[in-house]
Design an enzyme around this catalytic site. Structure first.
Site, mmCIF file in Angstrom:
data_model
loop_
_atom_site.group_PDB
_atom_site.id
_atom_site.type_symbol
_atom_site.label_atom_id
_atom_site.label_comp_id
_atom_site.label_asym_id
_atom_site.label_seq_id
_atom_site.Cartn_x
_atom_site.Cartn_y
_atom_site.Cartn_z
ATOM 1 N N ASP A 179 0.807 -1.222 0.000
ATOM 2 C CA ASP A 179 0.000 0.000 0.000
ATOM 3 C C ASP A 179 0.838 1.268 0.000
ATOM 4 O O ASP A 179 0.341 2.361 0.295
ATOM 5 C CB ASP A 179 -0.936 0.005 1.213
ATOM 6 C CG ASP A 179 -0.167 -0.095 2.533
ATOM 7 O OD1 ASP A 179 1.078 -0.149 2.498
ATOM 8 O OD2 ASP A 179 -0.813 -0.115 3.595
ATOM 9 N N CYS A 227 4.802 -0.274 2.757
ATOM 10 C CA CYS A 227 5.293 -1.629 3.052
ATOM 11 C C CYS A 227 6.615 -1.635 3.814
ATOM 12 O O CYS A 227 6.802 -2.453 4.723
ATOM 13 C CB CYS A 227 5.402 -2.454 1.766
ATOM 14 S SG CYS A 227 6.480 -1.742 0.499
ATOM 15 N N HIS A 251 8.718 -4.225 -3.764
ATOM 16 C CA HIS A 251 7.928 -4.392 -2.539
ATOM 17 C C HIS A 251 8.838 -4.890 -1.416
ATOM 18 O O HIS A 251 9.825 -5.582 -1.658
ATOM 19 C CB HIS A 251 6.813 -5.415 -2.783
ATOM 20 C CG HIS A 251 5.981 -5.711 -1.585
ATOM 21 N ND1 HIS A 251 5.131 -4.789 -1.038
ATOM 22 C CD2 HIS A 251 5.874 -6.834 -0.823
ATOM 23 C CE1 HIS A 251 4.528 -5.335 0.016
ATOM 24 N NE2 HIS A 251 4.958 -6.564 0.164
#
Length: 282
Positions: A148, A151, A268
């Site tokens: 989002d 992270c 990520h």
């Protein structure tokens, strides 16, 4: 049966069933080859998937045999040659419909198997395998963090004892530290359009975004956080050496997992947790 006559419906469906079983075995072998032997979780999923494929095929073939033997399909004894030919024609049409349906189902299953193999060989899966192997050497495994924009901060929050700071506090402290130590961070920030160093206004906007938005964090923010927490931070990557930040600090390091192919958007961060022993099948 006289020479040159067509196969009976029973013979046709028996041939079709043998062909389907042979094709299923080839597909199963392809799936097995695509799953690493040391990936116990995936091997267990593969075993369940293969069992389902075999059960589905057996059920389908049993239903076809029952339909073939049902009164509305089987050939009845007739007196005239013309009636016999007409009934054989109807059985042949019914068989064609079944063959077409079976071919469509086979094609669908093949597409599913191909997609599964492609996924197993894809960048995301391969990256995950490499990371799992590296982390296993430290008795660790990946702990998923939501994607989002927060992270990196969420992964750090996850490893702080007793929930020492939440994401909002981590972002606020990071921005404050960067503002207070501008000379340590300013030289590494450039305008992406001109390549020039940030102006004072651009630097302040950057810090404001760190504090108030879901702006993605990187090594500069990790450096600030290492100073704030006075803890070392390690970033494990699949194809590169582990990045170590804040090595001047003692204590248990915070370990982050950096993934390039985790989601559709790409990069990520995930957290880690103690490696769980796989549950042995009984």
């Amino acid at each position: 049966m006289a020479e040159g006559s067509v196969d009976s419906p029973e013979e046709l469906i028996a041939k079709q069933h043998r062909k389907e079983k042979k094709e299923l075995q080839a597909k199963i072998q392809s799936i097995k080859n695509a799953v690493p032997k040391n990936d116990k979780k995936r091997r267990k999923q593969m075993t369940e998937e293969i069992a389902k494929l075999e059960a589905d095929l057996n059920q389908k073939q049993e239903e076809e045999l029952k339909q073939l033997k049902s009164p509305d399909i089987k050939t009845l004894t007739v007196d005239s040659e013309q009636q016999e030919e007409s009934k054989q024609h109807r059985v042949t049409k019914a068989q064609k419909r079944r063959d077409k349906k079976a071919a469509q189902e086979k094609e669908r299953e093949c597409r599913i198997a191909e997609a599964e193999v492609e996924n197993l060989l894809g960048e995301r899966h391969q990256e995950g395998l490499k990371l799992s192997q590296k982390l296993a050497q430290q008795q660790l495994q990946i702990k998923e963090i939501s994607s989002d924009g927060h992270c990196m901060y969420r992964a750090i929050e996850d490893q702080l004892p007793g929930g020492a700071m939440n994401v909002k506090e981590l972002r606020c402290r990071t921005a404050e530290h960067m503002r207070s130590n501008m000379d340590d961070f300013w030289p590494f920030l450039t305008n992406p359009n001109t390549g020039d160093l940030f102006t004072t206004e651009e630097f302040e906007k950057y810090c404001s975004d760190v504090e108030h938005t879901s702006a993605w964090g990187g090594q500069l923010e990790l450096r600030a956080l290492s100073h704030i927490l006075q803890l070392p931070i390690e970033v494990v990557q699949a194809d590169s050496k582990t990045i170590k930040i804040g090595e001047e600090y003692n204590g248990e390091p915070i370990t982050l997992v950096y993934m390039r192919h985790a989601y559709g958007l790409g990069e990520h961060y995930n957290s880690v947790e103690k490696l769980k022993e796989p549950v042995e099948d009984t």
